[in-house]
Scaffold this motif. Structure first.
Motif, short mmCIF file in Angstrom:
data_model
loop_
_atom_site.label_atom_id
_atom_site.label_comp_id
_atom_site.label_asym_id
_atom_site.label_seq_id
_atom_site.Cartn_x
_atom_site.Cartn_y
_atom_site.Cartn_z
N VAL A 37 -9.55 -4.64 -2.61
CA VAL A 37 -10.29 -3.48 -2.10
C VAL A 37 -9.34 -2.56 -1.34
O VAL A 37 -9.36 -1.35 -1.52
CB VAL A 37 -11.45 -3.94 -1.19
CG1 VAL A 37 -12.13 -2.74 -0.55
CG2 VAL A 37 -12.44 -4.75 -1.98
N LYS A 38 -8.50 -3.15 -0.50
CA LYS A 38 -7.50 -2.38 0.24
C LYS A 38 -6.15 -2.65 -0.40
O LYS A 38 -5.55 -3.70 -0.19
CB LYS A 38 -7.46 -2.78 1.70
CG LYS A 38 -8.69 -2.39 2.46
CD LYS A 38 -8.58 -2.77 3.90
CE LYS A 38 -9.84 -2.45 4.64
NZ LYS A 38 -9.80 -2.90 6.03
N ASN A 39 -5.69 -1.70 -1.15
CA ASN A 39 -4.41 -1.83 -1.82
C ASN A 39 -3.36 -1.14 -0.95
O ASN A 39 -3.21 0.08 -0.98
CB ASN A 39 -4.48 -1.19 -3.21
CG ASN A 39 -3.34 -1.58 -4.07
OD1 ASN A 39 -2.33 -2.08 -3.59
ND2 ASN A 39 -3.47 -1.33 -5.36
N TRP A 40 -2.62 -1.91 -0.17
CA TRP A 40 -1.70 -1.35 0.81
C TRP A 40 -0.54 -0.57 0.19
O TRP A 40 -0.14 0.46 0.75
CB TRP A 40 -1.19 -2.43 1.76
CG TRP A 40 -2.31 -2.94 2.63
CD1 TRP A 40 -2.91 -4.15 2.56
CD2 TRP A 40 -2.99 -2.21 3.65
NE1 TRP A 40 -3.92 -4.24 3.48
CE2 TRP A 40 -3.99 -3.06 4.17
CE3 TRP A 40 -2.87 -0.93 4.17
CZ2 TRP A 40 -4.84 -2.66 5.19
CZ3 TRP A 40 -3.71 -0.54 5.18
CH2 TRP A 40 -4.69 -1.40 5.68
N PRO A 41 0.04 -0.99 -0.93
CA PRO A 41 1.08 -0.14 -1.53
C PRO A 41 0.55 1.24 -1.96
O PRO A 41 1.24 2.26 -1.80
CB PRO A 41 1.55 -0.94 -2.75
CG PRO A 41 1.24 -2.34 -2.42
CD PRO A 41 -0.01 -2.29 -1.60
N ALA A 42 -0.66 1.29 -2.47
CA ALA A 42 -1.24 2.57 -2.87
C ALA A 42 -1.52 3.44 -1.64
O ALA A 42 -1.28 4.65 -1.67
CB ALA A 42 -2.52 2.35 -3.65
N ILE A 43 -2.01 2.84 -0.57
CA ILE A 43 -2.27 3.59 0.66
C ILE A 43 -0.98 4.12 1.25
O ILE A 43 -0.91 5.28 1.68
CB ILE A 43 -3.04 2.71 1.67
CG1 ILE A 43 -4.44 2.41 1.15
CG2 ILE A 43 -3.10 3.37 3.05
CD1 ILE A 43 -5.20 1.38 1.96
#
Length: 111
Positions: A37-43
């Motif tokens: 749900v939380k994709n840190w590389p994309a963020i």
């Protein structure tokens, strides 16, 4: 010190902003291909894109004597910027730095 900020148009703007938007597209690819749900590389890549846009706007300006682009040092120009096209608040200027270097700049002005 009256700085006039702008958006780069023409060949130079196309090349520069295509590389900036590559970061956005990589962020979107990582976001849609990820399973969390939380994709840190994309963020983080999305934040890098926003930072690049803010940096580009803040470091793109011309003054009375020189032109500053985000990917170059300050360049002095001999002729003042010439108004190329105007429609309501949108103004497109042409700055000729050298014989072969022309920059088309979009400025949003109140007048």
């Amino acid at each position: 010190m009256n700085k006039k900020h702008f958006i780069i148009l023409g060949r130079v703007g196309l090349v520069y902003f295509s590389w900036v938007f590559v970061v956005l597209f990589l962020s979107l690819i990582l976001a849609y291909e990820g399973t969390h749900v939380k994709n840190w590389p994309a963020i983080s890549l999305g934040l890098v894109f926003v930072i690049l846009l803010i940096y580009t706007f803040l470091t793109s300006y011309w003054n009375k004597n020189y032109l500053k682009l985000p990917f170059r040092t300050k360049v002095k120009y001999n002729k003042p910027p010439k108004l190329f096209w105007k429609w309501h608040y949108l103004h497109i200027y042409v700055i000729t730095v050298a014989d072969l270097e022309k920059y088309y700049l979009l400025r949003i002005a109140k007048n």
